[in-house]
Design an enzyme around this catalytic site. Structure first.
Site, mmCIF file in Angstrom:
data_model
loop_
_atom_site.group_PDB
_atom_site.id
_atom_site.type_symbol
_atom_site.label_atom_id
_atom_site.label_comp_id
_atom_site.label_asym_id
_atom_site.label_seq_id
_atom_site.Cartn_x
_atom_site.Cartn_y
_atom_site.Cartn_z
ATOM 1 C CG HIS A 174 -0.512 0.380 2.500
ATOM 2 N ND1 HIS A 174 -0.074 -0.526 3.443
ATOM 3 C CD2 HIS A 174 -0.379 1.601 3.067
ATOM 4 C CE1 HIS A 174 0.306 0.131 4.527
ATOM 5 N NE2 HIS A 174 0.129 1.421 4.328
ATOM 6 C CD GLU A 194 17.084 12.434 7.210
ATOM 7 O OE1 GLU A 194 18.102 12.612 7.916
ATOM 8 O OE2 GLU A 194 16.627 13.299 6.444
ATOM 9 C CG ASP A 202 20.850 13.848 10.823
ATOM 10 O OD1 ASP A 202 20.266 14.869 11.206
ATOM 11 O OD2 ASP A 202 20.405 13.085 9.946
ATOM 12 C CG ASP A 236 0.136 -3.845 2.908
ATOM 13 O OD1 ASP A 236 0.614 -3.338 1.870
ATOM 14 O OD2 ASP A 236 -0.218 -3.187 3.904
ATOM 15 C CB SER A 331 2.623 2.337 6.199
ATOM 16 O OG SER A 331 1.412 2.080 6.819
HETATM 17 C C1 4AZ Z 1 -1.202 3.738 8.876
HETATM 18 O O1 4AZ Z 1 -2.210 4.422 8.780
HETATM 19 C C2 4AZ Z 1 -1.058 2.792 10.024
HETATM 20 N N1 4AZ Z 1 -0.817 0.549 14.434
HETATM 21 C C3 4AZ Z 1 0.051 2.010 10.119
HETATM 22 C C4 4AZ Z 1 0.175 1.125 11.171
HETATM 23 C C5 4AZ Z 1 -0.792 1.028 12.103
HETATM 24 C C6 4AZ Z 1 -1.923 1.831 12.029
HETATM 25 C C7 4AZ Z 1 -2.052 2.718 10.969
HETATM 26 C C8 4AZ Z 1 -0.628 0.036 13.193
HETATM 27 O O2 4AZ Z 1 -0.304 3.803 8.041
#
Ligand code: 4AZ
Length: 384
Positions: A174, A194, A202, A236, A331
Site C-alpha cells: 500500500h 537519514e 546529523d 501487503d 507503514s
Molecule cells: C497507517 O495508517 C497505520 N498501528 C500504520 C500502522 C498502524 C496503524 C495505521 C498500526 O499507516
C-alpha cells in the site's frame, strides 16, 4: 537548486508526449522527468555535476506546467562534446571516485538479485538500551524513507521501508500502489542514511553522519495479490528497486530477512522503527524505535474479525498496549527482532491497525517469512 534547474530547462515549451531523439541518438518518448528514472537519478544528485546538467539540458524536450519533459533514455556521453578539458569519462560506470556524489547509474549487478548474504546483513553496532524512544545516529541503518511527488511538485515522505541489499528496499504494497497514488502522489525517491529530517547533517556528541542518500525509485513491485479493496490488507508487501546501488556505510546497511523456519512465540520481543506519527499527532522528525511483544494470533483474529478484516496465516500481530504502536507514516517499515548472535532480522512489514496505540488493539504486520519465495523471485526477475 531544483528551481534553478527548472529555470535552466525552461527554454522550450511543449506539453504533449511525442517521440524524440535522446542525446545518445536513440528514439524515445518525451515524458516527465519524474517518470524517467535514469535522468531523475542524475537530476537528484547533489552536488549536480556540470556534466549531468549538460546531459539533462540536452535531454530536455519541453515543459508541462512546471515539470520538465525529457527525452527519456540511459545516461551516457553525448557524441558532440562541447565541454573542454577532462578527457576522463564522467558518465556511468566509469566514475570510480568512490566518495564522490556524482552518482553513476550502476549497471545491473547479479549480487543484487538476492537479499544480502547472512554474514553481511543485520549488523548494528549501536549499544543503546531499548525503552527509550529516540534511536542512536547509527541505529537501524537499514531504515529507508519513501518519497512521493505531490501535485505541487514537492517530495513528501509518507512511508518507511528497509534496505535488504544494495539495490532493493522492502516495504508495504500500500506504499507503492493504490490510494496513496491518488492521495499523495507516485513514489519517486528513496532516502537512506537519514536520522533527523530537519537537519542537513546529523551529528551526535562525537560524530557526524554523511548526508543522507536520495536515490530515485526505478521500480515499485507490489505483491500481485494485494488490493486496496481487501479490508484485511492481505499480501501487503512490495519491493522497490533503486535506480543505482546505495553506498553502504556505518549509517546505511542492509537488514537480514527472517529465515522461514524461525518460530515466533507470543510475548517475544520485537521492535519497530520509523518516522511515523507520535502521540503528539505529528510525524517524528527523528528516527524512533519501540519494543513491542508479539501478540497472540487467535486473539488478534478475534479482535479484527468484527471489523471485517479476516487475518490470514501470512500476517502477524504485535503490540496492543496503550500508546505503544506503529502509526501512520510507519507503514512499510519493519517489525524486527534481534537474534541471540546479535544479528537483526526483519520479521514483518508495518501494514495496518485499528487506529494507533489503542489499548488492546495490536498492529497488523505482513509476515516476511511467508513471502521469502516471492521476495527472492521478484528480485531475480526485476534486477535487469
Ligand atoms: C497507517 O495508517 C497505520 N498501528 C500504520 C500502522 C498502524 C496503524 C495505521 C498500526 O499507516
Amino acid at each position: 537548486m531544483k528551481y534553478g534547474l527548472f529555470f535552466v530547462l525552461s527554454s522550450l515549451l511543449w506539453n504533449q508526449i511525442y517521440t524524440c531523439t535522446t542525446p545518445l541518438g536513440q528514439r524515445s518518448q518525451c515524458i516527465s522527468l519524474y517518470d524517467c528514472p535514469p535522468l531523475l537519478a542524475a537530476f537528484e544528485q547533489r552536488p549536480l555535476s556540470s556534466a549531468y546538467l549538460r546531459f539533462l539540458k540536452l535531454s530536455q524536450c519541453g515543459f508541462d506546467g512546471i515539470t520538465p519533459q525529457v527525452c527519456c533514455g540511459p545516461l551516457g556521453q553525448p557524441p558532440e562534446t562541447s565541454t573542454p578539458q577532462s578527457s576522463r569519462p564522467v558518465w556511468p560506470a566509469t566514475n570510480t571516485e568512490s566518495n564522490s556524489n556524482s552518482g553513476e547509474i550502476d549497471p545491473v549487478n547479479s549480487e543484487d538479485s538476492a537479499p544480502a548474504p547472512r554474514d553481511q546483513c543485520g549488523i548494528d553496532y549501536s549499544d543503546r538500551i531499548f525503552g527509550g524512544q529516540i534511536t542512536d545516529l547509527d541505529e537501524f541503518p537499514w531504515m529507508a524513507l519513501l518519497g512521493y511527488r505531490t501535485r505541487s511538485g514537492n517530495v513528501s515522505y509518507q512511508c518507511g521501508g528497509v534496505l535488504i541489499n544494495s539495490r532493493y528496499v522492502l516495504t508495504a504494497a500500500h506504499c507503492v500502489t493504490g490510494q496513496i497514488e491518488q492521495q499523495v502522489g507516485s513514489l519517486v525517491t528513496v532516502r537512506l542514511g537519514e536520522y533527523d529530517t530537519q537537519q542537513d547533517v546529523d551529528c551526535d556528541r562525537s560524530t557526524c553522519a554523511p548526508r543522507p542518500q536520495d536515490i530515485a525509485a526505478a521500480g515499485g513491485y507490489p505483491h500481485p495479490g494485494y488490493s486496496d479493496k481487501n479490508i484485511n490488507r492481505q499480501d501487503d508487501i512490495a519491493l522497490v528497486r533503486l535506480a543505482r546501488r546505495v553506498r553502504l556505510s556505518d549509517y546505511v546497511k542492509p537488514i537480514c530477512l527472517t529465515t522461514t523456519d524461525a518460530e515466533l512465540d507470543v510475548g517475544d520481543s520485537a521492535f519497530v522503527a520509523g518516522w511515523g506519527r507520535t502521540l503528539s499527532g505529528k510525524k517524528s522528525p527523528v528516527k524512533l524505535k519501540l519494543g513491542l511483544p508479539i501478540f497472540d494470533k487467535n486473539d488478534c483474529l478475534n479482535k479484527y474479525r468484527p471489523l471485517g478484516a479476516e487475518l490470514s496465516e501470512k500476517q502477524l500481530c504485535a503490540g496492543g498496549a496503550y500508546a505503544q504502536d506503529s502509526c501512520k507514516g510507519d507503514s512499510g517499515g519493519p517489525l524486527m527482532r534481534k537474534l541471540s548472535n546479535g544479528i537483526w532480522e526483519t520479521i514483518g512489514v508495518v501494514s495496518f491497525g485499528n487506529g494507533c496505540g489503542r489499548d488492546g488493539w495490536p498492529g497488523v504486520y505482513t509476515s516476511v517469512a511467508s513471502y521469502d519465495d516471492w521476495i527472492r523471485s521478484t528480485m531475480r526477475s526485476t534486477n535487469k
